[in-house]
Every structure is written in C-alpha cells, then in structure tokens.
Write a protein that holds these residues in place. Structure first.
Motif, PDB file in Angstrom:
ATOM      1  N   ALA A  62       2.543  -4.901   3.148  1.00 34.47           N
ATOM      2  CA  ALA A  62       3.378  -3.756   3.527  1.00 34.47           C
ATOM      3  C   ALA A  62       2.649  -2.454   3.234  1.00 34.47           C
ATOM      4  O   ALA A  62       1.807  -2.383   2.328  1.00 34.47           O
ATOM      5  N   ILE A  63       2.972  -1.410   4.016  1.00 33.19           N
ATOM      6  CA  ILE A  63       2.397  -0.081   3.808  1.00 33.19           C
ATOM      7  C   ILE A  63       3.492   0.946   4.001  1.00 33.19           C
ATOM      8  O   ILE A  63       4.336   0.814   4.907  1.00 33.19           O
ATOM      9  N   SER A  64       3.523   1.946   3.150  1.00 37.59           N
ATOM     10  CA  SER A  64       4.604   2.941   3.202  1.00 37.59           C
ATOM     11  C   SER A  64       4.349   3.974   4.293  1.00 37.59           C
ATOM     12  O   SER A  64       3.209   4.196   4.718  1.00 37.59           O
ATOM     13  N   SER A  65       5.426   4.625   4.721  1.00 34.59           N
ATOM     14  CA  SER A  65       5.294   5.687   5.726  1.00 34.59           C
ATOM     15  C   SER A  65       4.505   6.859   5.163  1.00 34.59           C
ATOM     16  O   SER A  65       3.769   7.537   5.902  1.00 34.59           O
ATOM     17  N   ASP A  66       4.617   7.117   3.864  1.00 34.89           N
ATOM     18  CA  ASP A  66       3.844   8.201   3.258  1.00 34.89           C
ATOM     19  C   ASP A  66       2.357   7.905   3.320  1.00 34.89           C
ATOM     20  O   ASP A  66       1.534   8.801   3.554  1.00 34.89           O
ATOM     21  N   ALA A  67       1.974   6.648   3.110  1.00 35.29           N
ATOM     22  CA  ALA A  67       0.560   6.274   3.182  1.00 35.29           C
ATOM     23  C   ALA A  67       0.044   6.422   4.614  1.00 35.29           C
ATOM     24  O   ALA A  67      -1.062   6.926   4.839  1.00 35.29           O
ATOM     25  N   ILE A  68       0.859   6.000   5.590  1.00 36.28           N
ATOM     26  CA  ILE A  68       0.463   6.135   7.000  1.00 36.28           C
ATOM     27  C   ILE A  68       0.313   7.602   7.377  1.00 36.28           C
ATOM     28  O   ILE A  68      -0.653   8.001   8.037  1.00 36.28           O
ATOM     29  N   ARG A  69       1.263   8.419   6.946  1.00 38.70           N
ATOM     30  CA  ARG A  69       1.219   9.853   7.267  1.00 38.70           C
ATOM     31  C   ARG A  69      -0.016  10.510   6.650  1.00 38.70           C
ATOM     32  O   ARG A  69      -0.698  11.312   7.291  1.00 38.70           O
ATOM     33  N   ILE A 100       0.864  -1.184   0.000  1.00 36.87           N
ATOM     34  CA  ILE A 100       0.000   0.000   0.000  1.00 36.87           C
ATOM     35  C   ILE A 100       0.895   1.227   0.000  1.00 36.87           C
ATOM     36  O   ILE A 100       1.686   1.430   0.922  1.00 36.87           O
ATOM     37  N   GLY A 101       0.760   2.038  -1.025  1.00 32.15           N
ATOM     38  CA  GLY A 101       1.554   3.255  -1.116  1.00 32.15           C
ATOM     39  C   GLY A 101       0.682   4.457  -1.432  1.00 32.15           C
ATOM     40  O   GLY A 101      -0.502   4.324  -1.724  1.00 32.15           O
ATOM     41  N   LYS A 102       1.271   5.642  -1.354  1.00 35.49           N
ATOM     42  CA  LYS A 102       0.567   6.877  -1.676  1.00 35.49           C
ATOM     43  C   LYS A 102       1.009   7.362  -3.047  1.00 35.49           C
ATOM     44  O   LYS A 102       2.206   7.372  -3.359  1.00 35.49           O
ATOM     45  N   HIS A 103       0.023   7.766  -3.859  1.00 35.77           N
ATOM     46  CA  HIS A 103       0.347   8.249  -5.206  1.00 35.77           C
ATOM     47  C   HIS A 103      -0.646   9.330  -5.594  1.00 35.77           C
ATOM     48  O   HIS A 103      -1.825   9.061  -5.828  1.00 35.77           O
ATOM     49  N   GLN A 104      -0.188  10.580  -5.613  1.00 32.11           N
ATOM     50  CA  GLN A 104      -0.980  11.717  -6.083  1.00 32.11           C
ATOM     51  C   GLN A 104      -2.372  11.763  -5.448  1.00 32.11           C
ATOM     52  O   GLN A 104      -3.400  11.744  -6.133  1.00 32.11           O
ATOM     53  N   GLY A 105      -2.411  11.831  -4.123  1.00 34.08           N
ATOM     54  CA  GLY A 105      -3.678  11.968  -3.425  1.00 34.08           C
ATOM     55  C   GLY A 105      -4.505  10.705  -3.352  1.00 34.08           C
ATOM     56  O   GLY A 105      -5.687  10.750  -2.994  1.00 34.08           O
ATOM     57  N   ARG A 106      -3.902   9.578  -3.646  1.00 37.34           N
ATOM     58  CA  ARG A 106      -4.599   8.302  -3.597  1.00 37.34           C
ATOM     59  C   ARG A 106      -3.765   7.275  -2.845  1.00 37.34           C
ATOM     60  O   ARG A 106      -2.548   7.393  -2.766  1.00 37.34           O
ATOM     61  N   LEU A 107      -4.441   6.264  -2.307  1.00 30.56           N
ATOM     62  CA  LEU A 107      -3.744   5.082  -1.837  1.00 30.56           C
ATOM     63  C   LEU A 107      -3.826   4.035  -2.934  1.00 30.56           C
ATOM     64  O   LEU A 107      -4.910   3.724  -3.435  1.00 30.56           O
ATOM     65  N   ARG A 108      -2.663   3.529  -3.295  1.00 30.33           N
ATOM     66  CA  ARG A 108      -2.585   2.542  -4.376  1.00 30.33           C
ATOM     67  C   ARG A 108      -2.091   1.227  -3.820  1.00 30.33           C
ATOM     68  O   ARG A 108      -1.094   1.185  -3.084  1.00 30.33           O
ATOM     69  N   GLU A 161      -7.032   1.302  -6.258  1.00 34.50           N
ATOM     70  CA  GLU A 161      -6.604   2.682  -6.044  1.00 34.50           C
ATOM     71  C   GLU A 161      -7.800   3.471  -5.534  1.00 34.50           C
ATOM     72  O   GLU A 161      -8.879   3.440  -6.131  1.00 34.50           O
ATOM     73  N   VAL A 162      -7.610   4.169  -4.407  1.00 30.99           N
ATOM     74  CA  VAL A 162      -8.717   4.861  -3.746  1.00 30.99           C
ATOM     75  C   VAL A 162      -8.300   6.292  -3.425  1.00 30.99           C
ATOM     76  O   VAL A 162      -7.235   6.506  -2.845  1.00 30.99           O
ATOM     77  N   PRO A 163      -9.135   7.298  -3.798  1.00 29.60           N
ATOM     78  CA  PRO A 163      -8.820   8.679  -3.407  1.00 29.60           C
ATOM     79  C   PRO A 163      -8.827   8.823  -1.884  1.00 29.60           C
ATOM     80  O   PRO A 163      -9.770   8.390  -1.218  1.00 29.60           O
ATOM     81  N   ILE A 164      -7.800   9.429  -1.331  1.00 29.48           N
ATOM     82  CA  ILE A 164      -7.706   9.597   0.120  1.00 29.48           C
ATOM     83  C   ILE A 164      -8.860  10.442   0.639  1.00 29.48           C
ATOM     84  O   ILE A 164      -9.386  10.185   1.727  1.00 29.48           O
ATOM     85  N   MET A 165      -9.305  11.424  -0.122  1.00 32.07           N
ATOM     86  CA  MET A 165     -10.371  12.310   0.329  1.00 32.07           C
ATOM     87  C   MET A 165     -11.708  11.566   0.496  1.00 32.07           C
ATOM     88  O   MET A 165     -12.590  12.032   1.207  1.00 32.07           O
ATOM     89  N   HIS A 166     -11.854  10.405  -0.145  1.00 32.08           N
ATOM     90  CA  HIS A 166     -13.092   9.626  -0.039  1.00 32.08           C
ATOM     91  C   HIS A 166     -12.952   8.448   0.912  1.00 32.08           C
ATOM     92  O   HIS A 166     -13.907   7.691   1.093  1.00 32.08           O
ATOM     93  N   LEU A 167     -11.790   8.291   1.510  1.00 30.47           N
ATOM     94  CA  LEU A 167     -11.500   7.091   2.286  1.00 30.47           C
ATOM     95  C   LEU A 167     -11.921   7.252   3.739  1.00 30.47           C
ATOM     96  O   LEU A 167     -11.636   8.268   4.371  1.00 30.47           O
ATOM     97  N   ARG A 168     -12.611   6.242   4.269  1.00 32.29           N
ATOM     98  CA  ARG A 168     -13.054   6.262   5.664  1.00 32.29           C
ATOM     99  C   ARG A 168     -12.097   5.493   6.565  1.00 32.29           C
ATOM    100  O   ARG A 168     -11.860   5.866   7.703  1.00 32.29           O
TER     101      ARG A 168
END
Length: 337
Positions: free
Chosen positions: A47-54, A12-20, A30-37
């Motif tokens: 695995a999940i990246s530190s950018d995704a956690i942040r 799980i990583g972060k890519h341009q305002g989304r979790l991919r 791929e899910v937009p972070i702004m829509h994610l609950r």
C-alpha cells in the motif's frame, strides 16, 4: 536513489520530507524525497498513501508498478510530464511516412548489433579456457552481418509495409543468439531456451523480471522526451500496449539486463525461489538492484563514455527531435565489447 518495495504487507507513507516503508508497524526503510529518483513497487499486497503519491508527483518522481514475475502494470507521473503536444503530433505523423520506416529499421539494427556485441563480450575471456564455446559465440556474432544487410535492403512507403519482414529477421537472429547464450548457462538451471510469459525455469524468470525493471526506466525516458509511449513503430498498435517502449527497449535489453544477469549466474549466484516456483523476495530485490546499478555504469556514446541512464534518455530525445524534423537521422545505440 531508488526505493524498491517488494514485500507483501508493506506500507509506503510520507514522513517529514521522507518516504518511509513500514510493515507490521515496524520501520523497514526510509529515504529522503529530495534524493529519490524513482519508486518501484513489485508484487501485490503493498500500500502507498495519497500523501506519498502527491509528494512524488510534486518532485517529478515516477512510481512504477510491476508484478512479482516482472510484468509491467502501471506507472504514475506528474501531469506536467505528459502535457506535450507538438512532439506527439509529429510522432503520430511519422507512422505514415519515411521517418517511421527509418525508425523501425533502426530499432531492429540496434537490437541485432547489441546481441552480436554481447556475444563478443562474453566470448573474450573464454578463448583460452573454453575454446569451443568461444568459437560458437564468435561465429554466431559474425552471422549478424547477413541479418543486418537484410534489414537495410528492406524498403517501403510506411512501416506497415516492412514490419512483418523486420520482425521475421529479428526473430531468426534471436533464435541464434539465445542458442549461443544457452552454452553459458549452468546445466543445473535446466534452460529450455528463451521463454517469456509463463516461464517456469529460473533463468527465464530472472530475465523477465529484469526486463520488467528496465521497462519502467525506458517508459520514463520516453515520457520525459515528450513522446507517447503507446504510439510505436516496430511493434504494432494494440489497446493498452506501450509499443514505443517495446521499440526502444530493444536497444537496451542486452547491455542492461542480459549482460548483468548472465554475469551473475556464471559467477555462481544461486537463484532463490518460493515453494510455488516464483522468484523469492531477496532474488527479486537483487535483480532490480543490479539492473539499476548497471544503468549507472558507462558505455561509449557519441565520442565519450557516458552512463547508460543518460544514453537511454538521449536516445529517447533523439527520437523526438528526429520526428520533429530537427535531426537528419536516428542512430541506434550499440554497446561496446
């Protein structure tokens, strides 16, 4: 929107305002972070990246970790959600006084009422098609009155004075409840009765996984209400035991998990399992999806129909206002039937 990741080898990583979510360098979701609950990570090897956690932390999005059999393992929240003080002080004081006694009794009454109402709910459509099962379900539901009276008659200065008696009452009716539920479970599933950890039969595994998903939702509601998930009342304190989560989840097991998953198997859903006997990935994903969908459906609450997710959050806030002395009493949630 929920992001559920349960396939070993996923990243799980972060890519341009989304979790991919990728696996073997191929994009899976791929899910937009702004829509994610929320994010649910089920099983190992993910695995999940530190950018995704942040990014999740900045947006107040919880990340829940559960094992492949549904055991809750950890949750990550923004530090700002857990910085409350006044509510937690009041919560801890409640343990040694009448508020703690009232809450422990309410949690027990909530569970008893929901078990009885679920039996009535599943009996409704069987009166003509399966009259013997209908009679068994309705008779068991009617028995709950004796158990509720026993709870209401308990008195003590602190919750420690009545906990063992409450757990005994709850346990006795739970045995009756699961015996009645057993009449609905297809014989092919070889239901041995209710088993928790270490269950080897498919329906107990399905229930345990569903409770694990619900657990994360309850913990999140408790944290948002400013409460300490580890300072419970009905369930005794133990290191690392989220007792208040176990207290509040009692009001929602039947409405959210039992009803949903019982309905799935009685409609012919085939539970998939791996060679080692564990639930397979499509089955785990289906359980999580159905439980989370159920939280978006409505139940009667405070004079109107409201989503179960909202009801859960309100109940957590009612605990907080009650222990702070801003609410005269705490009323458990009872599902309709």
């Amino acid at each position: 929107m929920e992001l559920i990741v349960d396939e070993r080898g996923s990243f799980i990583g972060k890519h341009q305002g989304r979790l991919r979510v990728t696996k073997d360098n191929e994009r899976q979701k791929e899910v937009p972070i702004m829509h994610l609950r929320q994010v649910i990570i089920a099983g190992g090897g993910i695995a999940i990246s530190s950018d995704a956690i942040r990014a999740c932390s900045e947006e107040g999005i919880p990340i829940h970790f559960i094992s492949s059999n549904g055991t809750p393992q950890a949750s990550l929240y923004s530090a700002g959600l857990t910085g409350t003080v006044l509510t937690r002080r009041a919560q801890l004081r409640a343990y040694d006084g009448p508020a703690g006694v009232a809450l422990a009794r309410a949690f027990t009454l909530g569970k008893l009422g929901n078990q009885a109402n679920l039996l009535r709910y599943v009996a409704k459509n069987r009166k003509g098609t399966a009259p013997e099962i209908y009679e068994l379900l309705m008779a068991t539901a009617a028995e709950v009155v004796d158990y509720q009276i026993a709870v209401e008659r308990l008195h003590g200065e602190t919750v420690d004075d009545i906990r063992d008696a409450l757990m005994g009452i709850e346990g006795r009716y739970a045995a009756r409840y699961w015996q009645a539920i057993g009449s609905l479970i297809p014989p092919a599933l070889n239901w041995p009765g209710r088993e928790t950890r270490g269950a080897s039969d498919p329906f107990n595994q399905v229930l345990n996984y569903g409770y694990g998903v619900l657990y994360g939702q309850v913990e999140h509601a408790i944290v948002l209400a400013g409460l300490d998930p580890y300072a419970g009342l009905l369930h005794a304190d133990r290191p690392g035991k989220p007792s208040l989560v176990l207290d509040l989840i009692e009001e929602f097991r039947q409405a959210v998990v039992d009803r949903t998953l019982l309905g799935q198997i009685t409609r012919g859903w085939q539970i998939g399992r791996e060679e080692d006997g564990r639930l397979d990935q499509p089955t785990r994903e289906r359980i999580a999806t159905k439980v989370l969908e159920r939280l978006e459906t409505t139940e009667p609450y405070e004079g109107k129909r409201q989503p179960l997710r909202h009801i859960l959050q309100c109940q957590a806030r009612h605990i907080a206002t009650y222990v702070r002395g801003e609410r005269e009493s705490y009323t458990p949630f009872i599902m309709g039937w």
